[in-house]
Design a protein around this motif. Structure first.
Motif, PDB file in Angstrom:
ATOM      1  N   ILE A 140      -8.836  41.413  -3.724  1.00 10.05           N
ATOM      2  CA  ILE A 140      -9.253  43.293  -3.226  1.00 10.05           C
ATOM      3  C   ILE A 140      -8.588  43.510  -4.912  1.00 10.05           C
ATOM      4  N   THR A 141      -9.338  43.793  -6.241  1.00  7.64           N
ATOM      5  CA  THR A 141      -8.711  44.678  -7.326  1.00  7.64           C
ATOM      6  C   THR A 141      -8.928  46.078  -7.976  1.00  7.64           C
ATOM      7  N   ASN A 142      -8.162  46.090  -8.559  1.00  9.93           N
ATOM      8  CA  ASN A 142      -8.671  47.730  -9.246  1.00  9.93           C
ATOM      9  C   ASN A 142      -8.881  47.191 -10.561  1.00  9.93           C
ATOM     10  N   CYS A 143      -8.535  45.702 -11.256  1.00  8.53           N
ATOM     11  CA  CYS A 143      -9.271  45.218 -12.212  1.00  8.53           C
ATOM     12  C   CYS A 143     -10.341  44.883 -13.026  1.00  8.53           C
ATOM     13  N   TYR A 144     -11.118  45.129 -13.276  1.00 11.91           N
ATOM     14  CA  TYR A 144     -12.337  44.751 -13.511  1.00 11.91           C
ATOM     15  C   TYR A 144     -12.167  42.928 -14.774  1.00 11.91           C
ATOM     16  N   GLN A 165     -10.415  56.010 -10.729  1.00 12.62           N
ATOM     17  CA  GLN A 165     -10.411  56.430 -12.140  1.00 12.62           C
ATOM     18  C   GLN A 165     -10.414  55.830 -13.007  1.00 12.62           C
ATOM     19  N   PHE A 166     -11.500  55.680 -13.976  1.00 12.64           N
ATOM     20  CA  PHE A 166     -11.626  54.202 -14.796  1.00 12.64           C
ATOM     21  C   PHE A 166     -10.750  54.430 -16.025  1.00 12.64           C
ATOM     22  N   ALA A 172      -9.204  49.419 -15.573  1.00 16.88           N
ATOM     23  CA  ALA A 172      -9.136  48.950 -14.698  1.00 16.88           C
ATOM     24  C   ALA A 172      -8.918  50.705 -14.283  1.00 16.88           C
ATOM     25  N   VAL A 173      -9.292  50.099 -13.168  1.00 16.97           N
ATOM     26  CA  VAL A 173      -9.004  52.136 -12.412  1.00 16.97           C
ATOM     27  C   VAL A 173      -7.164  52.359 -11.629  1.00 16.97           C
ATOM     28  N   TYR A 174      -7.244  53.733 -11.483  1.00 18.21           N
ATOM     29  CA  TYR A 174      -6.752  54.471 -10.889  1.00 18.21           C
ATOM     30  C   TYR A 174      -5.896  54.950 -10.242  1.00 18.21           C
ATOM     31  N   GLY A 175      -5.602  55.988  -9.512  1.00 17.04           N
ATOM     32  CA  GLY A 175      -4.874  57.673  -9.251  1.00 17.04           C
ATOM     33  C   GLY A 175      -5.192  57.066  -6.769  1.00 17.04           C
ATOM     34  N   VAL A 212      -0.028  51.529  -7.930  1.00 16.48           N
ATOM     35  CA  VAL A 212      -1.362  51.467  -7.367  1.00 16.48           C
ATOM     36  C   VAL A 212      -0.108  49.457  -7.290  1.00 16.48           C
ATOM     37  N   LYS A 213       0.947  49.358  -7.702  1.00 18.06           N
ATOM     38  CA  LYS A 213       2.151  48.047  -8.061  1.00 18.06           C
ATOM     39  C   LYS A 213       2.456  48.363  -6.609  1.00 18.06           C
ATOM     40  N   ARG A 214       2.696  49.306  -6.275  1.00 20.61           N
ATOM     41  CA  ARG A 214       3.545  49.086  -5.121  1.00 20.61           C
ATOM     42  C   ARG A 214       2.591  49.687  -3.847  1.00 20.61           C
TER      43      ARG A 214
END
Length: 276
Positions: A140-144, A165-166, A172-175, A212-214
């Motif tokens: 599972i990742t937020n990083c393309y 949000q890209f 990567a995506v965040y939010g 996201v890290k937390r």
């Protein structure tokens, strides 16, 4: 508008440590676009040369823009993008990815953060997937960039890409959508990166990435921090967590001896290309 006075004892400013002073300078730049050396030296009751060294260190970490007589705030998009950071990475960064991949076992659920160092995990996860075979892993990742680095793993692993949000600069995506999605899962292990790590914890220059890290750390049984040696004894814009939130640290070169002792006392594991 006057500068914020970070610490008081009556009407007299107390001396504070270097890291706290630098954090106070960053907080001031969140409110005002420019600070002057002379004003900061008077405020913190230190020599102007001390402030110049603080500003030089913050500038070297990409957190501010150094100017004649002072400094100005550096917007987040002033940080080098992912591709630039990867192209200027230290030679041992590939070893960090290799060591991290060796911690992943068949059947594991793995959360993987975004960033230039963490992205090195992708190719080695792909390679290990070929070698291990058998039970599928869930990644599972937020990083393309992580997914792209793995190659074609569709027949070996389940790869889950977070919504959000890209950010093209980070690939990567965040939010809030990203964070809410992560909280739906439970992971065996999480791999995260950071812009800096010091005795009081680890931190990042990208505030959206911190949340996201937390979230990944909250949902994982174990958290490993992937950082190269240049990140040690550096403090970035926002704190992620104290050191004892980590299971271990993976890096290319051994950190200073006093830092190794602190990690040992806290029960935090250390893995390097030089030996564990």
């Amino acid at each position: 508008m006057p500068l914020i006075r970070p610490v008081f004892a009556g009407d007299t400013a107390l001396r504070i440590g270097k890291k706290q002073r630098q954090q106070s300078i960053l907080q001031e730049l969140n409110l005002h676009p420019h600070v002057r050396v002379a004003t900061l030296a008077e405020r913190f009751d230190v020599a102007t040369e001390t402030i110049r060294r603080d500003l030089d260190a913050l500038s070297a970490n990409g957190l501010i823009t150094r100017e004649f007589g002072g400094a100005s705030a550096r917007p987040m998009d002033g940080q080098p993008n992912l591709a630039d950071r990867q192209s200027s990475a230290v030679p041992g960064v590939n070893d960090i990815g290799r060591l991290a991949a060796d911690l992943v076992h068949p059947g594991d659920v793995v959360m993987i953060d975004a960033g230039s160092t963490v992205a090195q995990l992708g190719p080695y996860l792909g390679l290990n997937g070929v070698i291990l075979g058998g039970i599928r892993r869930t990644l599972i990742t937020n990083c393309y960039a992580v997914v792209q680095g793995m190659g074609d793993v569709s027949d070996r692993d389940d790869v889950v890409m977070c919504p959000g949000q890209f950010d093209p600069r980070e690939n990567a995506v965040y939010g809030s959508d990203t964070i809410d999605f992560l909280r739906r899962f439970h992971a065996n292990i999480a791999f995260i990166g950071a812009s800096g790590i010091a005795s009081d914890g680890f931190s990042d220059a990208n505030r959206r990435a911190v949340a996201v890290k937390r979230a990944m750390m909250e949902r994982a049984d174990a958290t490993w921090l992937m950082v190269d040696h240049s990140k040690f004894d550096h403090c970035a814009l926002e704190s992620i967590a104290p050191l004892d939130a980590l299971t271990g640290i993976i890096t290319d070169l051994l950190p200073p001896a006093n830092f190794i002792s602190q990690l040992r006392d806290a029960g935090i594991k250390l893995m390097t290309a030089q030996g564990q």
